[in-house]
Enzyme design. Structure first.
Site, PDB file in Angstrom:
ATOM      1  N   SER A 154       0.791  -1.087  -0.086  1.00  0.00           N
ATOM      2  CA  SER A 154       0.042  -0.016  -0.024  1.00  0.00           C
ATOM      3  C   SER A 154       0.776   1.442   0.091  1.00  0.00           C
ATOM      4  CB  SER A 154      -0.911  -0.034   1.157  1.00  0.00           C
ATOM      5  OG  SER A 154      -1.388  -1.039   1.340  1.00  0.00           O
TER       6      SER A 154
HETATM    7  N1  SAH Z   1      -0.426  -4.966   4.325  1.00  0.00           N
HETATM    8  C1  SAH Z   1       0.217  -5.558   3.141  1.00  0.00           C
HETATM    9  C2  SAH Z   1      -0.467  -5.177   1.687  1.00  0.00           C
HETATM   10  C3  SAH Z   1      -1.362  -6.079   1.699  1.00  0.00           C
HETATM   11  S1  SAH Z   1      -2.088  -6.234  -0.204  1.00  0.00           S
HETATM   12  C4  SAH Z   1       1.545  -4.648   3.102  1.00  0.00           C
HETATM   13  O1  SAH Z   1       1.889  -3.952   3.874  1.00  0.00           O
HETATM   14  O2  SAH Z   1       2.238  -4.874   1.967  1.00  0.00           O
HETATM   15  C5  SAH Z   1      -3.370  -7.319   0.434  1.00  0.00           C
HETATM   16  C6  SAH Z   1      -3.157  -8.690   0.693  1.00  0.00           C
HETATM   17  O3  SAH Z   1      -4.153  -9.299   1.265  1.00  0.00           O
HETATM   18  C7  SAH Z   1      -2.648  -9.632  -0.466  1.00  0.00           C
HETATM   19  O4  SAH Z   1      -1.236 -10.008  -0.111  1.00  0.00           O
HETATM   20  C8  SAH Z   1      -3.591 -10.879  -0.717  1.00  0.00           C
HETATM   21  O5  SAH Z   1      -2.826 -11.875  -0.865  1.00  0.00           O
HETATM   22  C9  SAH Z   1      -4.079 -10.712   0.725  1.00  0.00           C
HETATM   23  N2  SAH Z   1      -5.619 -11.271   0.859  1.00  0.00           N
HETATM   24  C10 SAH Z   1      -6.529 -10.935  -0.041  1.00  0.00           C
HETATM   25  N3  SAH Z   1      -7.767 -11.931   0.469  1.00  0.00           N
HETATM   26  C11 SAH Z   1      -7.208 -12.564   1.682  1.00  0.00           C
HETATM   27  C12 SAH Z   1      -7.594 -13.372   2.582  1.00  0.00           C
HETATM   28  N4  SAH Z   1      -9.115 -13.802   2.378  1.00  0.00           N
HETATM   29  N5  SAH Z   1      -6.859 -13.908   3.577  1.00  0.00           N
HETATM   30  C13 SAH Z   1      -5.792 -13.685   3.699  1.00  0.00           C
HETATM   31  N6  SAH Z   1      -5.233 -12.546   2.872  1.00  0.00           N
HETATM   32  C14 SAH Z   1      -5.847 -12.209   1.792  1.00  0.00           C
END
Ligand code: SAH
Length: 221
Positions: free
Chosen positions: A69
């Protein structure tokens, strides 16, 4: 990136100042959040040629088609979460691990979960390198939360859900706070702050955001 007005490459100190100034100008003003963000080098969480943009206020691609993000959004979400030093925090969506690393400086214990095993493995490597021993990362579908570690003082979801997932609401302590982007994927979503009271949940809409979707089930990598 060069120092303003000059041809000299930016020094580490200048880069840090530019990064922190950018956060403040976007409304990240909480001193504890700014200090935590100053301590975590975003460059360690971005790989390949995107690494040189790590100190710019923009989301960047990471493995598995996901994104790290934008720093100002990380700051505003962390600020909205009002983490206390004794808190146990759950993050759904480990991604690069950047958000979890920031939380680890603010909370007693951080659990983070991602549906992509590869992202969890890579993030664990960085946590270890940085000595962030209060983070535990799991690969699982985070929409069900972590029943064995629940309840949580704070929950942060970094992928967009159509509604705040029921199991996560249930795993929030009374008095606890959850921050979650809500809305259809590929459109503008709203960042929602949910506070659990004695008798129910209070919802506050904070700002428009854009996140990758929360997807059911485990990822392929
Ligand atoms: N917080 C992260 C950015 C997240 S991007 C950072 O600091 O880099 C969103 C993430 O959510 C992705 O890696 C994706 O794989 C995950 N995601 C999406 N659906 C999910 C679910 N049901 N359970 C766990 N992770 C999930």
């Amino acid at each position: 990136m060069t120092a303003a007005g000059g041809d000299q490459p930016e020094t580490v100190a200048e880069r840090k100042m530019r990064f922190l100034f950018g956060l403040r100008s976007k409304g990240v003003t909480d001193a504890r959040v700014l200090t935590a963000m100053e301590r975590v080098d975003r460059g360690l969480f971005v790989r390949g040629h995107f690494a040189e943009r790590a100190y710019d206020d923009m989301p960047l691609p990471i493995a598995c088609g996901q994104t790290i993000s934008q720093p100002s959004v990380v700051g505003l979400m962390t600020q909205a979460l009002s983490v206390e030093p004794r808190d146990t925090v759950l993050e759904v969506g480990t991604g690069s691990g950047y958000q979890a690393a920031i939380l680890s400086h603010l909370a007693r214990r951080v659990y983070t979960v991602d549906r992509h095993k590869r992202l969890v493995r890579e993030a664990q490597g960085v946590f270890q390198e940085l000595g962030l021993v209060n983070i535990t990362a799991f690969s699982a579908d985070g929409s069900f939360g972590l029943p064995d570690q629940a309840p949580f003082d704070r929950i942060i979801v970094t992928a967009a859900a159509e509604d705040p997932p029921g199991p996560l609401l249930a795993q929030l302590k009374i008095g606890g706070i959850m921050v979650v982007p809500v809305g259809q994927s590929d459109t503008v979503q709203s960042l929602i702050k949910v506070t659990r009271g004695q008798t129910g949940y209070d919802y506050e809409e904070l700002r428009p955001v854009r996140f990758v979707p929360l997807v059911e089930g485990m990822g392929t990598e």
